[in-house]
Each structure stands twice: as C-alpha cells, then as structure tokens.
Design a protein around this motif. Structure first.
Motif, PDB file in Angstrom:
ATOM      1  N   ASP A  70      78.170  18.892 133.829  1.00 38.37           N
ATOM      2  CA  ASP A  70      78.400  20.120 134.605  1.00 38.37           C
ATOM      3  C   ASP A  70      78.009  19.931 136.070  1.00 38.37           C
ATOM      4  N   ARG A  71      76.885  19.245 136.282  1.00 38.10           N
ATOM      5  CA  ARG A  71      76.453  18.959 137.659  1.00 38.10           C
ATOM      6  C   ARG A  71      77.463  18.055 138.366  1.00 38.10           C
ATOM      7  N   GLN A  87      86.294  19.043 131.150  1.00 32.36           N
ATOM      8  CA  GLN A  87      85.913  19.524 129.816  1.00 32.36           C
ATOM      9  C   GLN A  87      84.400  19.681 129.847  1.00 32.36           C
ATOM     10  N   ILE A  88      83.959  20.952 129.987  1.00 27.16           N
ATOM     11  CA  ILE A  88      82.565  21.242 130.322  1.00 27.16           C
ATOM     12  C   ILE A  88      82.056  22.456 129.538  1.00 27.16           C
ATOM     13  N   GLY A  89      80.887  22.949 129.920  1.00 26.73           N
ATOM     14  CA  GLY A  89      80.242  24.008 129.169  1.00 26.73           C
ATOM     15  C   GLY A  89      80.495  25.416 129.662  1.00 26.73           C
ATOM     16  N   ALA A  90      81.068  25.584 130.861  1.00 31.58           N
ATOM     17  CA  ALA A  90      81.266  26.922 131.416  1.00 31.58           C
ATOM     18  C   ALA A  90      82.450  26.910 132.368  1.00 31.58           C
ATOM     19  N   TYR A  91      83.007  28.080 132.598  1.00 29.73           N
ATOM     20  CA  TYR A  91      84.192  28.146 133.453  1.00 29.73           C
ATOM     21  C   TYR A  91      84.216  29.351 134.384  1.00 29.73           C
ATOM     22  N   ALA A  92      83.417  30.382 134.110  1.00 26.49           N
ATOM     23  CA  ALA A  92      83.578  31.675 134.775  1.00 26.49           C
ATOM     24  C   ALA A  92      83.426  31.599 136.290  1.00 26.49           C
ATOM     25  N   VAL A 293      79.972  29.485 119.118  1.00 20.90           N
ATOM     26  CA  VAL A 293      79.838  28.921 120.456  1.00 20.90           C
ATOM     27  C   VAL A 293      80.999  27.980 120.717  1.00 20.90           C
ATOM     28  N   ALA A 294      81.331  27.820 121.982  1.00 21.14           N
ATOM     29  CA  ALA A 294      82.456  26.955 122.345  1.00 21.14           C
ATOM     30  C   ALA A 294      82.172  26.231 123.645  1.00 21.14           C
ATOM     31  N   ASP A 295      82.776  25.068 123.775  1.00 17.85           N
ATOM     32  CA  ASP A 295      82.845  24.356 125.046  1.00 17.85           C
ATOM     33  C   ASP A 295      84.291  24.422 125.525  1.00 17.85           C
ATOM     34  N   TRP A 296      84.507  24.170 126.816  1.00 16.98           N
ATOM     35  CA  TRP A 296      85.758  24.576 127.439  1.00 16.98           C
ATOM     36  C   TRP A 296      86.483  23.447 128.168  1.00 16.98           C
ATOM     37  N   MET A 297      87.802  23.536 128.140  1.00 19.30           N
ATOM     38  CA  MET A 297      88.653  22.718 128.997  1.00 19.30           C
ATOM     39  C   MET A 297      89.094  23.603 130.163  1.00 19.30           C
ATOM     40  N   THR A 298      88.987  23.079 131.380  1.00 15.76           N
ATOM     41  CA  THR A 298      89.409  23.821 132.564  1.00 15.76           C
ATOM     42  C   THR A 298      90.353  22.956 133.388  1.00 15.76           C
TER      43      THR A 298
END
Length: 410
Positions: A70-71, A87-92, A293-298
């Motif tokens: 993420d960093r 492909q990370i833990g957050a997107y908002a 819980v989910a991890d995300w593709m952005t």
C-alpha cells in the motif's frame, strides 16, 4: 496489512518486456508465506498465458509484501507514476480523488455480474463501483475438539453457551478459554465480529457510523462483565493480545475458542490440533451476520489504456484463474461461478463452511474515506472498553465522536 489479516513478508518483481505496443504495469500484494508459494509465481504464470494470446500487450508485474504494497502504490501515485493496476487493501481515497476508473469503464458485463454482490457493493463510493473485489474471507468460531471433549462440552450457539463453555474450559486449566484479540494488530476485525453478533455494527443501514449504539454498548458490556471480568479470556489483557499471537496460541493447543479465518486451518493442522468450526454465536442464537473481508483490484486513469486494462481484467477474473488463486492461498473466490465450483468440489471441502458464510457476510465500511482513520482509532482504543475499570459506553462514545468527525470531513 491485508484486510484479510495475512502478513506475508515476501517481495520481488514480476515479468517485464520491452516489445509490444502497450505495457500495463501492475503492482500486486503477496499472499504467500514462502518463496515456494509467492504470489509472484501466480502472476508470472497468468501473465505468460495472457501475453501468448494477446499480441501487442505486455504486463509488467511487481509483487510486494503486505507490509509494503500500500505504501509503495501511494509513493508511485504521489510521484505521478501511478501503475495501471494495483491489487491492494483499500481504494476509497484514490476513488475520492478521481484517480480511478469505474468498474463499468473496464470489465465486461458478464464479469461484473459474476462478482458476489456483497463484495461489489462494498467496492462502491457514492453508489459507483471503483474497487473490484480480488480476494475474500469470512470468519468462523474455531474450537479445540480435544479440549472440548475433556471438558464435556459442545460448541456454543449463543453468548450464554459460549460463556458457560469458557467457564468449563477454565476449570480444566485451559490457558485461553476464549481468546479475545483486541490488541492493535487487528482489533477492528474481532470488534466487528462481536458487534454483528450483537445485532449492531460499525454503521447503520444508511451508512452512518453508529459505534455507540445501544446494541454495541450492550455487546461490549457483556464482553467485559461476562467474559473478561470472569477471567475467561486468558492471561493477556485483550487490549494487548494481537490476532497473530492468538492464532499461534490456538495452534499450540492453548486456546479453547476464538474467531478465525481460513489460514488458521493450516496452522492448526500443521501442529496436530484437532479443531472444529461453527458460525459465530449470537446474543440469542446463531449470528445472522458474519464478518466478510476483501482485498481490492484498482485501475488508475493516469496512463490511459482502459481498453487493454479491461481485457486483461476479464482474463484475471475468468473462472479458471479465480479458482487457481483461491485454492493456492486458501481464500474465498470473489465470483459466483468459482464459488459454486468450490462449494461442490471435494478438494475444497475444508473451505465450504467459510463459503457458506459469505452470502451472510457484511464488510467493513471500506467505501468511506474515513474508515482508515476510524479503523486506526478502534485498533488503538477498543481494548480499554473491556479493561478493568474501563467503561464500554465511554470508549464507544469516544470512538463514535472520532468517526463522526472523520465522516463529516470527507
């Protein structure tokens, strides 16, 4: 850390190439726990197959540990070098800043329709989906079958039964009758599981934070008085017990019960612990909701390439590839088609209880840019709610004030 609670520590780079008209850059997280099952191997094989079928498109993959990914993406974005895909833990935050493609702009309608709807919904900001679910997990109550047999008890379905079982385990000398990890590592997960089992949650039906609701206050009052104060949660104060330490204690045979995700199965089996798994007990019966819980593709807009990104994602989300990833890392598929296959397959029988919980699951409010701040506050302070001399109402009220302020600032 991954939303799924995974803490792999690998890093490395994927495939590169200097030929072709378009090179897509993907930064991905590592779900492996050794070099042998690094996510780099998964992506290398997937990309090799994709490139062999798609002239003119190359995919350059870099894989980083959950400690770094993420960093790393944030550094690239801040430097004006955003990857095409992350492909990370957050997107908002990225969606709120207008940096991401909408899912509608990229992937085909069949792929969108195949995503499990709770996860698609969780990927939305203001009703528009930007976060594409990539990996999922749910939680179940794990119990040590040997310790239960010795204590002459059966798995609980209500809070009262859980407390009774914990008392029987304590009488047998079990170190942690119920392990309650409310330490700073992942307290937001244990907290949410209990809030849901008590009929509450972090937010109300409108998406407004409701951390100090009467249901939530009642839940933590019960935890404090009926579990912690009676010495049923073990020698380490819940506010100082991390999830990883609780899992390790379970694998060592020192825990009677705790909430766990699929990776705990391998840990416990490797140590020879005989365990069972049941849905989280609720206040008056089996909990109607589980934590998912989910991890995300952005996908970032900075470099263009929407057509190529969309085509590659359609390939990533094919049934074959989703199954391969889920089976490699003991995670739940994010598509209905792959979920149906795994639910019926003998080789995936150990994951079926988790798959059954997914349609009943509720996720963190990850579509709120305030969630990162709220989650951090929960990790830091929720343990005080069950501490000796602590006040659940006061702690939850303080967290609610933090959440309301953060949400107002969005």
């Amino acid at each position: 850390m991954s939303a799924l609670g995974l803490t792999a520590v690998l890093g490395g780079c994927g495939l590169t190439g200097d030929s072709g008209e378009v090179t897509l850059k993907l930064v991905a997280a590592d779900y492996g726990d050794s070099t042998a099952n690094s996510s780099k191997k998964y992506w290398d094989a997937l990309v090799k197959e994709y490139e062999s079928e798609h002239d003119g498109v190359q995919v350059d993959v870099s894989v980083y540990s959950w400690s770094d990914v993420d960093r790393k993406v944030k550094e690239l974005v801040d430097a004006g070098k955003a990857p095409d895909l992350a492909q990370i833990g957050a997107y908002a935050d990225y969606a709120d800043a207008g940096r991401l493609y909408k899912a509608d702009d990229l992937v085909s309608i069949p792929v969108q329709a195949d995503w499990i709807h709770q996860l698609s919904d969780a990927g939305e900001v203001d009703g528009v989906q930007y976060g594409m679910p990539f990996a999922a997990s749910t939680r179940l109550l794990f119990y040590n079958k040997t310790l239960f047999t010795e204590a002459g008890i059966t798995p609980p379905t209500t809070w009262e039964e859980l407390a009774t079982d914990a008392g029987a385990l304590k009488a047998q000398g079990v170190k942690y009758p119920y392990a309650l990890p409310l330490g700073p590592e992942e307290a937001q997960a244990e907290t949410m599981q209990w809030l849901l089992s008590g009929g509450g949650g972090y937010t109300d039906t409108l998406g407004t934070y409701s951390i100090d609701s009467s249901e939530n206050t009642g839940t933590f009052t019960w935890l404090k008085n009926d579990l912690v104060a009676k010495g049923l949660t073990g020698p380490v104060a819940p506010g100082k017990l991390d999830r990883a330490d609780a899992f390790a204690a379970f694998a060592n045979g020192d825990v009677g019960m705790l909430n766990g995700h699929p990776s705990l199965m391998k840990m416990a089996a490797k140590k020879g612990v005989k365990f069972g798994m049941v849905p989280m007990p609720g206040k008056n019966g089996e909990s109607k909701l589980s934590m998912g819980v989910a991890d995300w593709m952005t996908a970032f807009k900075e470099n263009g390439h929407a057509e190529q990104i969309g085509d590659f994602l359609d390939f990533v989300y094919s049934e074959k590839n989703v199954l391969a990833f889920s089976r490699e890392y003991d995670l739940l598929p994010v598509t209905n088609s792959a979920s149906a296959v795994m639910s019926a397959a003998k080789q995936d029988a150990d994951l079926k209880p988790f798959l059954d919980e997914l349609p009943l699951s509720e996720t963190y409010p990850v579509g709120e840019t305030s969630w990162a701040q709220v989650s951090a506050a929960v990790k830091k302070g929720i343990g005080q709610a069950v501490a000796s001399g602590g006040s659940p109402a006061t702690v939850l009220s303080r967290l609610q004030a933090t959440a309301a302020e953060a949400q107002t600032a969005e």
